[in-house]
Design an enzyme around this catalytic site. Structure first.
Site, PDB file in Angstrom:
ATOM      1  N   LYS A   1       0.715  -0.996   0.234  1.00 16.69           N
ATOM      2  CA  LYS A   1      -0.057  -0.145   0.074  1.00 16.69           C
ATOM      3  C   LYS A   1       0.884   1.253   0.052  1.00 16.69           C
ATOM      4  CE  LYS A   1      -4.177  -1.254   1.863  1.00 16.69           C
ATOM      5  NZ  LYS A   1      -3.693  -2.934   2.065  1.00 16.69           N
TER       6      LYS A   1
ATOM      7  N   ASP B   1      -1.776  -2.445  -4.372  1.00 18.85           N
ATOM      8  CA  ASP B   1      -2.794  -2.109  -3.603  1.00 18.85           C
ATOM      9  C   ASP B   1      -3.784  -0.783  -3.703  1.00 18.85           C
ATOM     10  OD1 ASP B   1      -3.269  -4.587  -2.707  1.00 18.85           O
ATOM     11  OD2 ASP B   1      -3.619  -4.106  -0.889  1.00 18.85           O
ATOM     12  N   MET B   2      -4.699  -0.708  -4.103  1.00 23.55           N
ATOM     13  CA  MET B   2      -5.747   0.359  -4.477  1.00 23.55           C
ATOM     14  C   MET B   2      -6.000   1.309  -3.127  1.00 23.55           C
ATOM     15  SD  MET B   2      -5.896   2.666  -6.810  1.00 23.55           S
ATOM     16  CE  MET B   2      -5.816   2.618  -8.330  1.00 23.55           C
TER      17      MET B   2
ATOM     18  N   GLN C   1     -11.068  -0.620  -8.890  1.00 27.14           N
ATOM     19  CA  GLN C   1     -12.460  -1.274  -8.304  1.00 27.14           C
ATOM     20  C   GLN C   1     -13.320  -1.117  -8.809  1.00 27.14           C
ATOM     21  OE1 GLN C   1     -10.973   2.362  -5.961  1.00 27.14           O
ATOM     22  NE2 GLN C   1     -10.476   1.022  -3.959  1.00 27.14           N
TER      23      GLN C   1
ATOM     24  N   ARG D   1      -5.433  -6.224 -11.168  1.00 27.33           N
ATOM     25  CA  ARG D   1      -6.532  -6.758  -9.940  1.00 27.33           C
ATOM     26  C   ARG D   1      -7.899  -6.323 -10.090  1.00 27.33           C
ATOM     27  NH1 ARG D   1      -4.438  -6.434  -3.826  1.00 27.33           N
ATOM     28  NH2 ARG D   1      -3.015  -8.270  -4.510  1.00 27.33           N
TER      29      ARG D   1
ATOM     30  N   LYS E   1     -14.134  -5.135  -5.790  1.00 30.26           N
ATOM     31  CA  LYS E   1     -15.367  -4.646  -5.892  1.00 30.26           C
ATOM     32  C   LYS E   1     -14.866  -2.998  -4.978  1.00 30.26           C
ATOM     33  CE  LYS E   1     -19.164  -7.866  -6.116  1.00 30.26           C
ATOM     34  NZ  LYS E   1     -20.267  -8.568  -5.335  1.00 30.26           N
ATOM     35  N   GLY E   2     -14.397  -3.128  -4.262  1.00 26.37           N
ATOM     36  CA  GLY E   2     -13.630  -1.737  -3.415  1.00 26.37           C
ATOM     37  C   GLY E   2     -13.772  -1.503  -2.031  1.00 26.37           C
TER      38      GLY E   2
ATOM     39  N   THR F   1     -13.048 -11.664  -5.510  1.00 24.44           N
ATOM     40  CA  THR F   1     -13.913 -11.715  -4.719  1.00 24.44           C
ATOM     41  C   THR F   1     -13.933 -13.016  -4.096  1.00 24.44           C
ATOM     42  OG1 THR F   1     -15.539 -11.391  -5.639  1.00 24.44           O
ATOM     43  CG2 THR F   1     -14.589 -11.927  -7.514  1.00 24.44           C
ATOM     44  N   HIS F   2     -14.894 -12.900  -3.084  1.00 26.55           N
ATOM     45  CA  HIS F   2     -15.820 -13.974  -2.536  1.00 26.55           C
ATOM     46  C   HIS F   2     -16.930 -14.055  -3.737  1.00 26.55           C
ATOM     47  CE1 HIS F   2     -12.956 -11.297   0.057  1.00 26.55           C
ATOM     48  NE2 HIS F   2     -12.218 -12.913  -0.056  1.00 26.55           N
TER      49      HIS F   2
ATOM     50  N   ARG G   1     -12.819  -5.562   6.787  1.00 34.45           N
ATOM     51  CA  ARG G   1     -13.795  -7.127   6.848  1.00 34.45           C
ATOM     52  C   ARG G   1     -15.178  -6.696   7.168  1.00 34.45           C
ATOM     53  NH1 ARG G   1      -9.746  -6.126   4.010  1.00 34.45           N
ATOM     54  NH2 ARG G   1     -11.261  -5.640   2.610  1.00 34.45           N
TER      55      ARG G   1
HETATM   56  P1  FDA Z   1     -19.340  -8.840  -2.322  1.00 37.78           P
HETATM   57  O1  FDA Z   1     -19.130  -8.292  -0.677  1.00 37.78           O
HETATM   58  O2  FDA Z   1     -20.583  -8.480  -2.606  1.00 37.78           O
HETATM   59  O3  FDA Z   1     -19.512 -10.279  -0.977  1.00 37.78           O
HETATM   60  C1  FDA Z   1     -19.626 -11.790  -1.892  1.00 37.78           C
HETATM   61  C2  FDA Z   1     -19.628 -12.519  -0.692  1.00 37.78           C
HETATM   62  O4  FDA Z   1     -18.604 -13.046   0.207  1.00 37.78           O
HETATM   63  C3  FDA Z   1     -21.231 -12.139   0.450  1.00 37.78           C
HETATM   64  O5  FDA Z   1     -22.239 -12.059   0.614  1.00 37.78           O
HETATM   65  C4  FDA Z   1     -19.796 -13.337   1.902  1.00 37.78           C
HETATM   66  O6  FDA Z   1     -20.545 -14.905   1.167  1.00 37.78           O
HETATM   67  C5  FDA Z   1     -18.286 -13.196   1.156  1.00 37.78           C
HETATM   68  N1  FDA Z   1     -17.833 -12.028   1.960  1.00 37.78           N
HETATM   69  C6  FDA Z   1     -17.512 -11.728   1.123  1.00 37.78           C
HETATM   70  N2  FDA Z   1     -16.562 -10.168   1.831  1.00 37.78           N
HETATM   71  C7  FDA Z   1     -16.621 -10.678   3.686  1.00 37.78           C
HETATM   72  C8  FDA Z   1     -16.329 -10.512   4.827  1.00 37.78           C
HETATM   73  N3  FDA Z   1     -15.246  -9.261   5.141  1.00 37.78           N
HETATM   74  N4  FDA Z   1     -16.437 -11.362   5.631  1.00 37.78           N
HETATM   75  C9  FDA Z   1     -17.054 -12.632   5.884  1.00 37.78           C
HETATM   76  N5  FDA Z   1     -17.484 -13.235   3.964  1.00 37.78           N
HETATM   77  C10 FDA Z   1     -17.513 -12.363   2.800  1.00 37.78           C
HETATM   78  N6  FDA Z   1     -10.571  -3.445  -1.947  1.00 37.78           N
HETATM   79  C11 FDA Z   1      -9.689  -2.457  -2.180  1.00 37.78           C
HETATM   80  O7  FDA Z   1     -10.529  -1.202  -2.481  1.00 37.78           O
HETATM   81  N7  FDA Z   1      -8.321  -2.506  -2.520  1.00 37.78           N
HETATM   82  C12 FDA Z   1      -7.431  -3.316  -2.622  1.00 37.78           C
HETATM   83  O8  FDA Z   1      -6.760  -3.362  -3.241  1.00 37.78           O
HETATM   84  C13 FDA Z   1      -8.144  -4.939  -2.320  1.00 37.78           C
HETATM   85  N8  FDA Z   1      -7.278  -5.632  -2.508  1.00 37.78           N
HETATM   86  C14 FDA Z   1      -8.158  -6.775  -2.279  1.00 37.78           C
HETATM   87  C15 FDA Z   1      -7.958  -8.021  -2.536  1.00 37.78           C
HETATM   88  C16 FDA Z   1      -7.748  -9.061  -2.758  1.00 37.78           C
HETATM   89  C17 FDA Z   1      -7.116 -10.304  -3.454  1.00 37.78           C
HETATM   90  C18 FDA Z   1      -9.537  -9.178  -2.675  1.00 37.78           C
HETATM   91  C19 FDA Z   1     -10.082 -10.869  -2.522  1.00 37.78           C
HETATM   92  C20 FDA Z   1      -9.996  -8.547  -2.085  1.00 37.78           C
HETATM   93  C21 FDA Z   1      -9.299  -6.579  -2.365  1.00 37.78           C
HETATM   94  N9  FDA Z   1     -10.225  -5.795  -2.005  1.00 37.78           N
HETATM   95  C22 FDA Z   1      -9.417  -4.362  -2.162  1.00 37.78           C
HETATM   96  C23 FDA Z   1     -11.132  -5.727  -1.156  1.00 37.78           C
HETATM   97  C24 FDA Z   1     -12.294  -5.589  -1.929  1.00 37.78           C
HETATM   98  O9  FDA Z   1     -12.272  -4.646  -2.661  1.00 37.78           O
HETATM   99  C25 FDA Z   1     -13.858  -5.849  -1.483  1.00 37.78           C
HETATM  100  O10 FDA Z   1     -14.123  -4.896  -0.323  1.00 37.78           O
HETATM  101  C26 FDA Z   1     -14.087  -7.236  -0.741  1.00 37.78           C
HETATM  102  O11 FDA Z   1     -13.220  -8.557  -1.812  1.00 37.78           O
HETATM  103  C27 FDA Z   1     -15.598  -8.522  -0.780  1.00 37.78           C
HETATM  104  O12 FDA Z   1     -16.143  -7.830  -1.916  1.00 37.78           O
HETATM  105  P2  FDA Z   1     -16.281  -9.313  -2.314  1.00 37.78           P
HETATM  106  O13 FDA Z   1     -15.900  -8.660  -4.150  1.00 37.78           O
HETATM  107  O14 FDA Z   1     -16.364 -10.422  -2.559  1.00 37.78           O
HETATM  108  O15 FDA Z   1     -18.220  -9.017  -2.777  1.00 37.78           O
END
Ligand code: FDA
Length: 317
Positions: free
Chosen positions: A98, A134-135, A163, A184, A187-188, A226-227, A289
């Site tokens: 970062k 990272d962003m 993002q 990468r 969503k943000g 993404t998850h 988180r």
């Molecule tokens: P979404 O938030 O819609 O979640 C989808 C599903 O995933 C949820 O229904 C739940 O099941 C599960 N889930 C998600 N978050 C959870 C949590 N905290 N605890 C438990 N379950 C959860 N952001 C950013 O702004 N800058 C960055 O540089 C990065 N870098 C980054 C690297 C990597 C490898 C990952 C996986 C994520 C990031 N992020 C990030 C974070 C990203 O922007 C985002 O906030 C999270 O990944 C959650 O978004 P989802 O895409 O998972 O979808």
């Protein structure tokens, strides 16, 4: 609403003192953070590698307020990269950085952060691995992308993060589809104003899918962080449509979130990389988180009224 409050608290010094000082918080933090030392982090890394997962390691810190602190973070990354090389892990483990941890928030901070990022990239090149930048929030997007462009002159593998919540991201993706470019897509995680970002989950998801398609149709190496099963399904079906091999892109998830799904996807032959944070400065990361999933907060509150060690819930995220 709760999400906005938690994201606001992630930057509140008083709340930081309360949360960090509360003994039971640590128990919850352990789900998301791989300990405080390089040794702790490598223990977790070895466990993930044994499940055929790849890893990117983040040394936590985004509150750097002095040059000495920025230098210490940089030195810590160099130590880590030397350890990755010594232990023969550099083919499967990279690092995420970062710019705020490297000094970007200080006066003339982006120059300092770029110098420090160059030192880390040089150590990564020696070790034989890569670095992803990272962003952070939208006020840093232009400067961060400029920094990544500067790094790529010497280290073309330096990765950027985009993002999907930001309106600008589809054109940023279109500008980063060249051969070998590592981007990468996430969503943000930051609270952004409506002038620059989609607020509704459905709009963020639509933009994620649109951006994913742009990256997959390009010649780069997209990294889909993404998850969300719907996003992953879109990525894999678009990858098939454009005849991408599974090794030409990555799926990425955070340590402690959907761990069973991480292993399942790796078992299907996908390249799955886990983001593994470590260090003592975990507060802001941890609060983001919690903000992503209010159930995590309920889980933590429940933990506070139960005796630690009495009941350890190990699945769910
Ligand atoms: P979404 O938030 O819609 O979640 C989808 C599903 O995933 C949820 O229904 C739940 O099941 C599960 N889930 C998600 N978050 C959870 C949590 N905290 N605890 C438990 N379950 C959860 N952001 C950013 O702004 N800058 C960055 O540089 C990065 N870098 C980054 C690297 C990597 C490898 C990952 C996986 C994520 C990031 N992020 C990030 C974070 C990203 O922007 C985002 O906030 C999270 O990944 C959650 O978004 P989802 O895409 O998972 O979808």
């Amino acid at each position: 609403m709760l999400k906005t409050v938690l994201l606001g608290l992630s930057r509140a010094p008083l709340m930081k003192r309360i949360v960090v000082g509360f003994p039971l918080t640590r128990w919850m933090v352990d789900r998301f953070v791989a300990g405080e030392t390089i040794d702790d982090c490598l223990r977790v890394t070895h466990r993930l590698l044994a499940s055929n997962l790849l890893v990117t390691i983040d040394f936590l810190g985004e509150d750097t307020v002095t040059v000495a602190q920025a230098d210490r973070v940089t030195d810590r990354y160099v130590d880590l990269l030397d350890r990755l090389a010594a232990e023969g892990l550099a083919d499967r483990v990279e690092v995420s950085i970062k710019l705020s941890a490297l000094g970007s928030l200080l006066k003339d901070g982006y120059e300092l952060a770029l110098d420090n990022a160059r030192v880390i990239c040089a150590a990564a090149a020696r070790a034989g691995t890569t670095v992803t930048v990272d962003m952070e929030d939208h006020t840093s997007t232009d400067a961060t992308l400029r920094t990544v462009r500067a790094l790529r002159t010497d280290y073309p593998w330096a990765g950027a993060v985009l993002q999907a919540m930001l309106f600008r991201t589809s054109s940023d993706c279109a500008a980063q589809t060249g051969e070998g470019t590592r981007v990468r897509l996430c969503k943000g995680a930051y609270a952004e104003p409506p002038e620059v970002a989609h607020r509704a989950k459905s709009a963020v998801d639509r933009n994620y899918q649109r951006c994913a398609t742009i990256l997959l149709e390009g010649a780069g190496r997209p990294l889909f962080a993404t998850h969300d099963s719907a996003m992953i399904a879109h990525v894999t079906s678009e990858a098939n449509r454009v005849d991408r091999t599974a090794s030409s892109y990555e799926l990425q998830m955070l340590l402690g979130i959907r761990s069973d799904e991480q292993r399942r996807l790796a078992g299907l032959g996908h390249a799955v990389r886990i983001y593994v944070p470590f260090g003592t400065d975990w507060y802001a990361y941890f609060m983001r988180r919690l903000a992503e999933r209010p159930a995590n907060l309920l889980f933590m509150l429940r933990a506070l009224v139960e005796r630690p060690g009495k009941k350890r819930v190990t699945s769910g995220f």
